[in-house]
Design a protein around this motif. Structure first.
Motif, short mmCIF file in Angstrom:
data_model
loop_
_atom_site.label_atom_id
_atom_site.label_comp_id
_atom_site.label_asym_id
_atom_site.label_seq_id
_atom_site.Cartn_x
_atom_site.Cartn_y
_atom_site.Cartn_z
N SER A 212 24.65 -55.31 -65.01
CA SER A 212 25.52 -54.18 -65.38
C SER A 212 26.98 -54.37 -65.00
CB SER A 212 24.98 -52.88 -64.78
OG SER A 212 24.91 -52.95 -63.36
N PRO A 213 27.33 -55.05 -63.87
CA PRO A 213 28.75 -55.24 -63.56
C PRO A 213 29.53 -56.02 -64.62
CG PRO A 213 27.42 -55.62 -61.60
CD PRO A 213 26.48 -55.51 -62.75
N LEU A 214 28.82 -56.73 -65.50
CA LEU A 214 29.51 -57.50 -66.53
C LEU A 214 30.27 -56.62 -67.50
CD1 LEU A 214 26.88 -60.27 -67.38
CD2 LEU A 214 28.92 -60.46 -65.94
N ILE A 215 30.01 -55.31 -67.49
CA ILE A 215 30.73 -54.44 -68.40
C ILE A 215 32.23 -54.48 -68.13
CG2 ILE A 215 30.56 -52.36 -66.97
CD1 ILE A 215 30.16 -50.80 -69.62
N PHE A 216 32.61 -54.83 -66.90
CA PHE A 216 34.03 -54.87 -66.55
C PHE A 216 34.75 -56.08 -67.16
CE2 PHE A 216 32.54 -52.31 -62.81
CZ PHE A 216 33.21 -51.16 -63.17
N VAL A 217 33.99 -57.06 -67.62
CA VAL A 217 34.63 -58.21 -68.26
C VAL A 217 34.49 -58.17 -69.78
CG1 VAL A 217 34.30 -59.65 -66.22
CG2 VAL A 217 32.57 -59.66 -68.03
N VAL A 218 33.84 -57.14 -70.29
CA VAL A 218 33.74 -56.98 -71.74
C VAL A 218 35.12 -56.60 -72.27
CG1 VAL A 218 32.73 -55.59 -73.60
CG2 VAL A 218 31.32 -56.29 -71.65
N GLN A 220 38.18 -54.83 -74.02
CA GLN A 220 38.36 -53.40 -74.19
C GLN A 220 37.92 -52.91 -75.57
OE1 GLN A 220 39.49 -51.68 -71.47
NE2 GLN A 220 38.95 -49.81 -72.55
N ARG A 221 38.20 -53.68 -76.60
CA ARG A 221 37.86 -53.23 -77.95
C ARG A 221 36.35 -53.18 -78.18
NH1 ARG A 221 39.37 -58.50 -78.26
NH2 ARG A 221 37.99 -59.96 -79.40
N ARG A 222 35.58 -53.93 -77.38
CA ARG A 222 34.14 -53.96 -77.53
C ARG A 222 33.43 -53.12 -76.48
NH1 ARG A 222 33.00 -60.41 -78.77
NH2 ARG A 222 34.23 -60.51 -80.71
N ARG A 223 34.17 -52.53 -75.58
CA ARG A 223 33.53 -51.78 -74.50
C ARG A 223 32.75 -50.56 -74.99
NH1 ARG A 223 36.69 -51.43 -69.17
NH2 ARG A 223 36.36 -53.66 -69.49
N PRO A 224 33.25 -49.80 -75.99
CA PRO A 224 32.43 -48.68 -76.47
C PRO A 224 31.05 -49.10 -76.94
CG PRO A 224 34.68 -48.46 -77.26
CD PRO A 224 34.58 -49.81 -76.62
N ALA A 225 30.95 -50.28 -77.54
CA ALA A 225 29.64 -50.77 -77.97
C ALA A 225 28.75 -51.07 -76.77
CB ALA A 225 29.80 -52.02 -78.83
N ALA A 226 29.35 -51.62 -75.70
CA ALA A 226 28.59 -51.90 -74.49
C ALA A 226 28.12 -50.61 -73.84
CB ALA A 226 29.44 -52.71 -73.52
N VAL A 227 29.00 -49.61 -73.82
CA VAL A 227 28.62 -48.32 -73.25
C VAL A 227 27.53 -47.67 -74.10
CG1 VAL A 227 29.45 -46.01 -72.66
CG2 VAL A 227 30.88 -48.01 -72.19
N ALA A 228 27.61 -47.83 -75.41
CA ALA A 228 26.57 -47.30 -76.29
C ALA A 228 25.22 -47.93 -75.97
CB ALA A 228 26.93 -47.55 -77.75
N ALA A 251 29.19 -39.06 -66.05
CA ALA A 251 30.12 -39.92 -65.33
C ALA A 251 30.44 -41.17 -66.14
CB ALA A 251 29.53 -40.31 -63.98
N MET A 252 29.50 -41.64 -66.95
CA MET A 252 29.71 -42.85 -67.73
C MET A 252 30.73 -42.67 -68.85
SD MET A 252 26.76 -45.56 -68.71
CE MET A 252 25.81 -44.49 -69.79
N THR A 253 31.05 -41.42 -69.19
CA THR A 253 32.10 -41.20 -70.19
C THR A 253 33.46 -41.66 -69.67
OG1 THR A 253 32.52 -38.92 -69.46
CG2 THR A 253 30.88 -39.24 -71.21
N SER A 254 33.56 -41.98 -68.38
CA SER A 254 34.80 -42.51 -67.82
C SER A 254 35.17 -43.85 -68.45
CB SER A 254 34.68 -42.67 -66.30
OG SER A 254 33.60 -43.54 -65.97
N PHE A 255 34.23 -44.51 -69.11
CA PHE A 255 34.51 -45.77 -69.80
C PHE A 255 35.09 -45.56 -71.19
CE2 PHE A 255 31.35 -47.40 -66.73
CZ PHE A 255 31.95 -48.59 -66.35
N LEU A 256 35.03 -44.35 -71.70
CA LEU A 256 35.35 -44.11 -73.11
C LEU A 256 36.76 -43.54 -73.31
CD1 LEU A 256 31.95 -42.47 -74.13
CD2 LEU A 256 32.66 -44.86 -74.42
N PRO A 257 37.37 -43.82 -74.45
CA PRO A 257 38.70 -43.27 -74.77
C PRO A 257 38.58 -41.80 -75.21
CG PRO A 257 37.94 -44.62 -76.59
CD PRO A 257 36.90 -44.75 -75.51
#
Length: 289
Positions: A212-218, A220-228, A251-257
């Motif tokens: 799961s920590p790998l989300i920080f290296v995804v 930015q443009r692909r992060r919503p897909a990772a959060v999905a 709390a996970m919505t903190s990753f979203l725009p």
């Protein structure tokens, strides 16, 4: 340090703040209404969490439980408007913290509240933030980043807890089978009869949490897909064993725009009204409230 304080638009903070505080009010009446029953629970059954003992918090009584309940609903809804963000924010955090101590001091401790509690603790540090404001804020970036870290730690440390308490053979154990027997749905029953699928699912859960920590290296443009993908994991969990991680998902919505979600503006457009002018972009980076 640049990563930890990466600026975000204040509009994102305003949207995140609204989501978090509205959820707090909903949580009391929809997700954890059972906590109110502790108003009538015998005092000798109260075994406070360590933090409750360190802070010498009082044993819950009917007066304490009902006061916290009603005050928290009123203050959370007021805080969701963005008014008095520091005063209302600190009050909501303190009361919700006490609500969680009351909830979790009778033998049941949930781990899906960590990210939400961190969000409640850091939101008051930002100060005012208006919906649609594109001003970049380093203080807001820090608040979202530490919330994101708490969300990821919830996953990663969960895998450590599985090994610590379940042993190295947790992935090959009957954990999911037992959960399906206790609270499984029709979908879970269909999955359970497939040979080896539950064991594969347990290996998948462990891998998902460890990575799961790998989300920080995804990017930015692909992060919503990772959060999905993260959200889909919880959808599947609820669809099979009816376990909800609602506070964690908030709390996970903190990753979203979230600043792009403008329900009031959308409503005005549908009603044929001209939306109020957005707050103009300002090049300065806000450092505080």
């Amino acid at each position: 340090m640049r990563w930890l304080f990466a600026p975000v638009p204040l509009g994102r903070i305003a949207a995140f703040r609204t989501v978090v505080y509205v959820f707090v009010a909903l949580d009391l009446v929809v997700f954890t209404p059972w906590v109110r029953s502790h108003a009538n629970t015998p005092a000798e059954l109260y075994q406070p969490l360590r933090v409750g003992r360190l802070l010498h918090l009082p044993t819950p009584t009917a007066l304490i439980v009902h006061t916290v309940f009603w005050a928290l609903i009123v203050l959370a809804l007021a805080a969701a408007t963005g008014r008095a963000p520091r005063l209302l924010g600190w009050l909501v955090f303190a009361l919700y913290f006490e609500w969680m101590i009351i909830a979790m001091s009778y033998g049941k401790v949930d781990h899906d509240r960590v990210g939400l509690l961190v969000a409640l603790a850091v939101l008051p540090t930002i100060g005012r933030a208006r919906h649609g404001d594109q001003t970049m804020s380093a203080a807001g970036g820090w608040a979202l980043r530490v919330t994101q870290i708490a969300v990821v730690c919830t996953y990663f440390l969960s895998s450590w807890a599985k090994i610590r308490f379940g042993g190295a053979d947790w992935p090959t154990s009957a954990v999911l089978a037992q959960a399906i027997v206790r609270r499984g749905t029709w979908l879970a029953d269909q999955i359970a009869v497939v040979p080896g699928l539950l064991i594969a699912a347990q290996f998948g859960i462990m891998a998902f949490e460890l990575l799961s920590p790998l989300i920080f290296v995804v990017p930015q443009r692909r992060r919503p897909a990772a959060v999905a993908f993260f959200y889909s994991f919880h959808v599947m969990t609820f669809a099979t064993i009816t376990i909800s991680f609602a506070p964690h998902l908030v709390a996970m919505t903190s990753f979203l725009p979230l600043e792009r979600v403008r329900p009031i503006e959308w409503t005005r457009r549908r009603l044929g009204r001209t939306p109020a002018p957005a707050v103009p972009d300002r090049p300065a980076v806000a450092r505080g409230g």
